[in-house]
Design a protein around this motif. Structure first.
Motif, short mmCIF file in Angstrom:
data_model
loop_
_atom_site.label_atom_id
_atom_site.label_comp_id
_atom_site.label_asym_id
_atom_site.label_seq_id
_atom_site.Cartn_x
_atom_site.Cartn_y
_atom_site.Cartn_z
N ASN A 6 57.56 15.87 18.14
CA ASN A 6 56.76 14.71 17.72
C ASN A 6 56.17 14.87 16.32
OD1 ASN A 6 57.14 13.12 20.07
ND2 ASN A 6 55.65 14.39 21.15
N GLY A 7 56.54 15.96 15.63
CA GLY A 7 56.09 16.16 14.26
C GLY A 7 54.63 16.56 14.15
N LEU A 8 54.06 17.13 15.22
CA LEU A 8 52.64 17.47 15.22
C LEU A 8 52.39 18.95 14.90
CD1 LEU A 8 51.65 15.43 18.41
CD2 LEU A 8 51.64 14.69 16.01
N VAL A 9 53.42 19.78 15.13
CA VAL A 9 53.33 21.22 14.91
C VAL A 9 54.62 21.67 14.23
CG1 VAL A 9 53.33 23.47 16.09
CG2 VAL A 9 51.76 21.69 16.83
N VAL A 10 54.50 22.68 13.38
CA VAL A 10 55.66 23.27 12.72
C VAL A 10 55.73 24.74 13.12
CG1 VAL A 10 56.66 23.90 10.49
CG2 VAL A 10 55.50 21.71 10.76
N ARG A 11 56.96 25.17 13.46
CA ARG A 11 57.22 26.59 13.72
C ARG A 11 57.89 27.18 12.49
NH1 ARG A 11 59.79 25.08 19.14
NH2 ARG A 11 58.46 26.01 20.73
N HIS A 54 46.38 18.71 23.42
CA HIS A 54 45.17 18.64 22.59
C HIS A 54 44.57 20.03 22.42
CE1 HIS A 54 40.78 17.84 21.99
NE2 HIS A 54 41.29 17.09 21.04
N TRP A 55 44.50 20.80 23.49
CA TRP A 55 43.97 22.16 23.41
C TRP A 55 44.74 22.97 22.37
CZ3 TRP A 55 43.89 23.78 29.28
CH2 TRP A 55 42.98 22.99 29.98
N VAL A 56 46.08 22.84 22.42
CA VAL A 56 46.92 23.60 21.48
C VAL A 56 46.64 23.15 20.05
CG1 VAL A 56 49.29 24.05 20.74
CG2 VAL A 56 48.72 24.11 23.19
N LEU A 57 46.56 21.85 19.82
CA LEU A 57 46.30 21.35 18.47
C LEU A 57 44.94 21.83 17.96
CD1 LEU A 57 47.65 17.69 18.73
CD2 LEU A 57 48.67 19.61 17.47
N VAL A 58 43.93 21.75 18.81
CA VAL A 58 42.59 22.20 18.42
C VAL A 58 42.63 23.69 18.09
CG1 VAL A 58 40.23 22.61 19.23
CG2 VAL A 58 41.34 20.42 19.68
N TYR A 59 43.24 24.46 18.96
CA TYR A 59 43.27 25.91 18.76
C TYR A 59 43.99 26.26 17.46
CZ TYR A 59 42.69 30.68 20.18
OH TYR A 59 42.29 31.98 20.23
N LEU A 60 45.12 25.59 17.20
CA LEU A 60 45.87 25.89 15.99
C LEU A 60 45.15 25.42 14.73
CD1 LEU A 60 49.53 25.18 17.13
CD2 LEU A 60 48.46 27.40 16.66
N GLU A 91 41.90 25.49 14.42
CA GLU A 91 40.81 26.46 14.25
C GLU A 91 41.34 27.82 13.78
OE1 GLU A 91 37.32 26.30 15.46
OE2 GLU A 91 37.45 24.14 15.69
N PHE A 92 42.51 28.22 14.31
CA PHE A 92 43.07 29.54 14.02
C PHE A 92 44.54 29.36 13.64
CE2 PHE A 92 39.96 29.92 17.47
CZ PHE A 92 39.01 30.71 16.86
N ASP A 93 44.78 28.95 12.42
CA ASP A 93 46.13 28.63 11.92
C ASP A 93 47.05 29.85 11.94
OD1 ASP A 93 48.00 26.82 10.86
OD2 ASP A 93 47.55 27.47 8.82
N GLU A 94 48.34 29.55 12.00
CA GLU A 94 49.39 30.57 11.87
C GLU A 94 49.41 31.57 13.02
OE1 GLU A 94 51.78 31.01 9.20
OE2 GLU A 94 51.23 28.95 8.75
N LEU A 95 49.20 31.09 14.23
CA LEU A 95 49.25 31.95 15.40
C LEU A 95 50.64 31.93 16.01
CD1 LEU A 95 45.92 30.97 17.15
CD2 LEU A 95 46.37 32.99 15.78
N SER A 96 50.93 32.95 16.80
CA SER A 96 52.19 32.98 17.54
C SER A 96 52.02 32.22 18.85
CB SER A 96 52.60 34.42 17.83
OG SER A 96 51.73 35.00 18.79
N GLN A 97 53.13 31.88 19.47
CA GLN A 97 53.08 31.22 20.77
C GLN A 97 52.40 32.12 21.79
OE1 GLN A 97 57.10 28.53 20.19
NE2 GLN A 97 57.21 30.24 21.55
N ARG A 134 60.57 38.92 12.52
CA ARG A 134 61.45 37.73 12.56
C ARG A 134 61.71 37.22 13.98
NH1 ARG A 134 61.80 34.82 8.56
NH2 ARG A 134 63.95 34.27 8.90
N ARG A 135 61.33 37.99 14.98
CA ARG A 135 61.49 37.53 16.37
C ARG A 135 60.41 36.53 16.75
NH1 ARG A 135 60.94 43.07 19.20
NH2 ARG A 135 59.43 43.15 17.51
N LYS A 136 59.33 36.49 15.99
CA LYS A 136 58.19 35.64 16.30
C LYS A 136 58.15 34.41 15.41
CE LYS A 136 55.10 39.40 17.63
NZ LYS A 136 53.82 40.07 17.30
N TYR A 137 57.50 33.39 15.94
CA TYR A 137 57.22 32.18 15.16
C TYR A 137 55.72 32.09 14.91
CZ TYR A 137 61.87 30.33 16.16
OH TYR A 137 63.21 30.14 16.23
N ARG A 138 55.37 31.52 13.78
CA ARG A 138 53.99 31.18 13.46
C ARG A 138 53.87 29.67 13.57
NH1 ARG A 138 50.80 35.22 14.30
NH2 ARG A 138 51.78 37.14 13.61
#
Length: 139
Positions: free
Chosen positions: A70-75, A32-38, A40-46, A82-86
């Motif tokens: 679970n289809g809740l987040v997309v990388r 839940h923390w991760v979903l909320v954070y993403l 609020e601040f979309d397109e972040l790296s891991q 290119r080494r990073k994911y958003r």
């Protein structure tokens, strides 16, 4: 029963409240923390999520793996590095976030039932003030 020597520490008591709410929810709140954070601040790296939430990088990878399965987040690959994911939250992720918001609120009400509404607001305000986030709530 809690030892009085530990009950004198507000951080122990607040930690126990957190654990009680988590137990009432029946699930870990970290996803839940991760979903909320993403949201609020979309397109972040891991790495950014790891740093912001204070969660070990390997644990964040595990959390993101589960959320993605679970289809809740997309990388998506970072266009610049290119080494990073958003990371982005999907519509299903937003719906899951709202559902979990309700679970947390209900669990908190069960755990804090000994406090009336004013006392619950005061507890929340004091915890925010201790974190330096007291401007987060307005009257």
């Amino acid at each position: 029963m809690h030892p009085p020597a530990l009950l004198r520490f507000p951080t122990y008591v607040l930690g126990k409240l957190h654990k009680a709410v988590r137990s009432e929810m029946g699930t870990s709140p970290r996803e839940h923390w991760v979903l909320v954070y993403l949201e609020e601040f979309d397109e972040l790296s891991q790495q950014q999520v790891s740093t912001a939430l204070g969660i070990d990088r390997s644990e964040v990878v595990r959390l993101i793996d589960g959320l993605e399965q679970n289809g809740l987040v997309v990388r998506t690959r970072d266009a610049v590095d290119r080494r990073k994911y958003r990371l982005s939250v999907t519509e299903a992720g937003s719906a899951e976030r709202r559902r979990t918001d309700e679970l947390i609120e209900a669990a908190a009400q069960r755990v804090l039932h000994r406090l009336d509404a004013d006392e619950q607001r005061i507890l929340h305000r004091l915890a925010l003030k201790a974190l330096g986030e007291d401007q987060a709530l307005s009257d």
